[in-house]
Motif scaffolding. Structure first.
Motif, mmCIF file in Angstrom:
data_model
loop_
_atom_site.group_PDB
_atom_site.id
_atom_site.type_symbol
_atom_site.label_atom_id
_atom_site.label_comp_id
_atom_site.label_asym_id
_atom_site.label_seq_id
_atom_site.Cartn_x
_atom_site.Cartn_y
_atom_site.Cartn_z
ATOM 1 N N VAL A 68 0.944 -1.210 -0.154
ATOM 2 C CA VAL A 68 -0.013 -0.078 0.145
ATOM 3 C C VAL A 68 0.926 1.159 0.112
ATOM 4 C CG1 VAL A 68 -1.858 1.238 1.534
ATOM 5 C CG2 VAL A 68 -2.085 -1.125 1.014
ATOM 6 N N TYR A 69 1.847 1.196 0.817
ATOM 7 C CA TYR A 69 2.635 2.584 1.076
ATOM 8 C C TYR A 69 3.697 2.597 -0.058
ATOM 9 C CZ TYR A 69 0.392 3.546 5.496
ATOM 10 O OH TYR A 69 -0.415 3.812 6.369
ATOM 11 N N GLU A 70 4.187 1.583 -0.713
ATOM 12 C CA GLU A 70 4.955 1.813 -1.947
ATOM 13 C C GLU A 70 4.164 2.365 -2.984
ATOM 14 O OE1 GLU A 70 6.656 -1.828 -2.684
ATOM 15 O OE2 GLU A 70 8.426 -1.649 -1.321
ATOM 16 N N HIS A 71 2.808 2.117 -3.005
ATOM 17 C CA HIS A 71 1.923 2.444 -4.197
ATOM 18 C C HIS A 71 1.656 4.031 -3.962
ATOM 19 C CE1 HIS A 71 -1.076 2.787 -7.253
ATOM 20 N NE2 HIS A 71 -1.939 3.212 -6.360
ATOM 21 N N VAL A 72 1.219 4.320 -2.567
ATOM 22 C CA VAL A 72 0.684 5.564 -2.236
ATOM 23 C C VAL A 72 1.792 6.639 -2.204
ATOM 24 C CG1 VAL A 72 -0.707 6.991 -0.570
ATOM 25 C CG2 VAL A 72 -1.469 4.639 -1.297
ATOM 26 N N ILE A 78 11.565 7.021 3.982
ATOM 27 C CA ILE A 78 12.126 5.994 4.807
ATOM 28 C C ILE A 78 12.982 5.039 3.753
ATOM 29 C CG2 ILE A 78 10.458 4.348 4.490
ATOM 30 C CD1 ILE A 78 12.077 5.167 7.872
ATOM 31 N N ARG A 79 12.905 5.163 2.495
ATOM 32 C CA ARG A 79 13.668 4.394 1.598
ATOM 33 C C ARG A 79 14.750 5.232 1.228
ATOM 34 N NH1 ARG A 79 11.762 -0.605 0.921
ATOM 35 N NH2 ARG A 79 9.340 -0.860 1.527
ATOM 36 N N ASP A 80 15.087 6.260 1.468
ATOM 37 C CA ASP A 80 16.434 7.129 0.645
ATOM 38 C C ASP A 80 17.370 6.759 1.752
ATOM 39 O OD1 ASP A 80 17.960 8.835 -0.050
ATOM 40 O OD2 ASP A 80 17.117 10.697 0.783
ATOM 41 N N GLN A 81 18.021 5.501 1.244
ATOM 42 C CA GLN A 81 19.314 4.977 2.112
ATOM 43 C C GLN A 81 20.380 5.950 2.030
ATOM 44 O OE1 GLN A 81 19.903 0.986 1.899
ATOM 45 N NE2 GLN A 81 17.707 0.326 1.735
ATOM 46 N N ALA A 138 -1.120 4.464 13.178
ATOM 47 C CA ALA A 138 -0.556 3.556 13.522
ATOM 48 C C ALA A 138 0.321 2.533 12.312
ATOM 49 C CB ALA A 138 -0.866 2.636 14.482
ATOM 50 N N ALA A 139 -0.697 2.339 11.432
ATOM 51 C CA ALA A 139 -0.290 1.619 10.257
ATOM 52 C C ALA A 139 1.103 2.186 9.410
ATOM 53 C CB ALA A 139 -1.294 1.279 9.313
ATOM 54 N N ARG A 140 0.774 3.499 9.451
ATOM 55 C CA ARG A 140 1.838 4.138 8.696
ATOM 56 C C ARG A 140 3.285 4.087 9.653
ATOM 57 N NH1 ARG A 140 1.416 10.133 6.144
ATOM 58 N NH2 ARG A 140 3.161 10.078 4.636
ATOM 59 N N VAL A 141 3.174 4.251 10.769
ATOM 60 C CA VAL A 141 4.498 4.475 11.490
ATOM 61 C C VAL A 141 5.062 3.000 11.761
ATOM 62 C CG1 VAL A 141 5.333 4.687 13.707
ATOM 63 C CG2 VAL A 141 3.775 6.282 12.918
ATOM 64 N N GLU A 142 4.012 1.953 11.519
ATOM 65 C CA GLU A 142 4.488 0.407 11.752
ATOM 66 C C GLU A 142 5.157 -0.029 10.439
ATOM 67 O OE1 GLU A 142 2.770 -3.943 12.903
ATOM 68 O OE2 GLU A 142 1.515 -1.933 13.083
ATOM 69 N N TYR A 143 4.701 0.510 9.203
ATOM 70 C CA TYR A 143 5.241 0.397 8.015
ATOM 71 C C TYR A 143 6.811 0.952 8.009
ATOM 72 C CZ TYR A 143 6.735 1.271 3.214
ATOM 73 O OH TYR A 143 7.319 1.413 1.925
ATOM 74 N N TRP A 144 6.856 2.213 8.529
ATOM 75 C CA TRP A 144 8.465 2.731 8.697
ATOM 76 C C TRP A 144 9.249 2.047 9.488
ATOM 77 C CZ3 TRP A 144 5.750 8.236 9.924
ATOM 78 C CH2 TRP A 144 5.213 8.669 8.644
ATOM 79 N N LEU A 145 8.730 1.415 10.540
ATOM 80 C CA LEU A 145 9.642 0.483 11.424
ATOM 81 C C LEU A 145 10.018 -0.609 10.785
ATOM 82 C CD1 LEU A 145 8.382 1.405 14.688
ATOM 83 C CD2 LEU A 145 10.107 2.478 13.750
#
Length: 206
Positions: A68-72, A78-81, A138-145
């Motif tokens: 979901v979050y990769e699409h939205v 969080i993916r900027d390494q 919570a889902a958004r923060v959980e995705y980042w973690l």
């Protein structure tokens, strides 16, 4: 080569069917519970097939959140390494605070929240609406973690507790934005975010 589950042929496409079905359920109702039976029925596969691909509900939820979050949010910080994990997570948390605004805008937002969820008697309808809102955050923060856990930056062991802690910090900071400020909000907010992130990641400023 296709893998098989006892009593049923499990095609490569069944995993994708499951993820699509679960994502559709979340899109229709952000508070939806991704139970094995409900998702399997929606995907048109057996519960055995679902368990084959996702042995437990947590693995299914993590995979769906990633989808979901990769699409939205394809450009999610969080993916900027190129940046350290602590900087990336702080940037993500700032995204949550940004819509709240500062001063008058923040006061209007908190006033609306008070009228919607605090002032009225807590009916089941109000409770359901608030919990849906809370679950989405919570889902958004959980995705980042989860992304950072996949990178080996932190352990999955205490993730629910870490999510709750970071949400509590965000709630406090958004309230501070609505209150009279004696110091630079940007400076104190940044210090607080880094302190919270360092607590979760076990890092510290260098």
């Amino acid at each position: 080569m296709n893998q098989t589950y006892p009593g049923e042929a499990v095609t490569v496409g069944s995993r994708e069917k499951i993820l699509r079905a679960a994502a559709e359920m979340i899109a229709e109702d952000v508070a939806a519970t991704l139970s094995v039976r409900a998702v399997a029925a929606r995907a048109g596969v057996s519960t055995g097939s679902l368990r084959f691909h996702f042995p437990n509900q947590r693995e299914l939820q993590d995979a769906v959140l990633t989808r979901v979050y990769e699409h939205v949010f394809p450009d999610d910080p969080i993916r900027d390494q190129s940046l350290p994990a602590r900087d990336r997570l702080v940037n993500c948390l700032r995204q949550v605070l940004a819509p709240a605004g500062v001063g008058a805008e923040a006061r209007r937002a908190w006033g609306a929240a008070y009228e919607a969820f605090i002032a009225p008697d807590p009916t089941e309808e109000i409770r359901t609406a608030y919990l849906a809102y809370e679950r989405a955050a919570a889902a958004r923060v959980e995705y980042w973690l989860g992304v950072l856990a996949d990178e080996g930056v932190l352990s999955d062991e205490h993730r629910p507790r870490q999510v709750r802690f970071l949400l509590t910090v965000l709630n406090g900071l958004s309230l501070e934005r609505a209150l009279p400020a004696g110091e630079s909000i940007l400076r104190t907010e940044t210090e607080t975010l880094y302190t919270a992130v360092d607590c979760v990641l076990g890092t510290r400023a260098t």
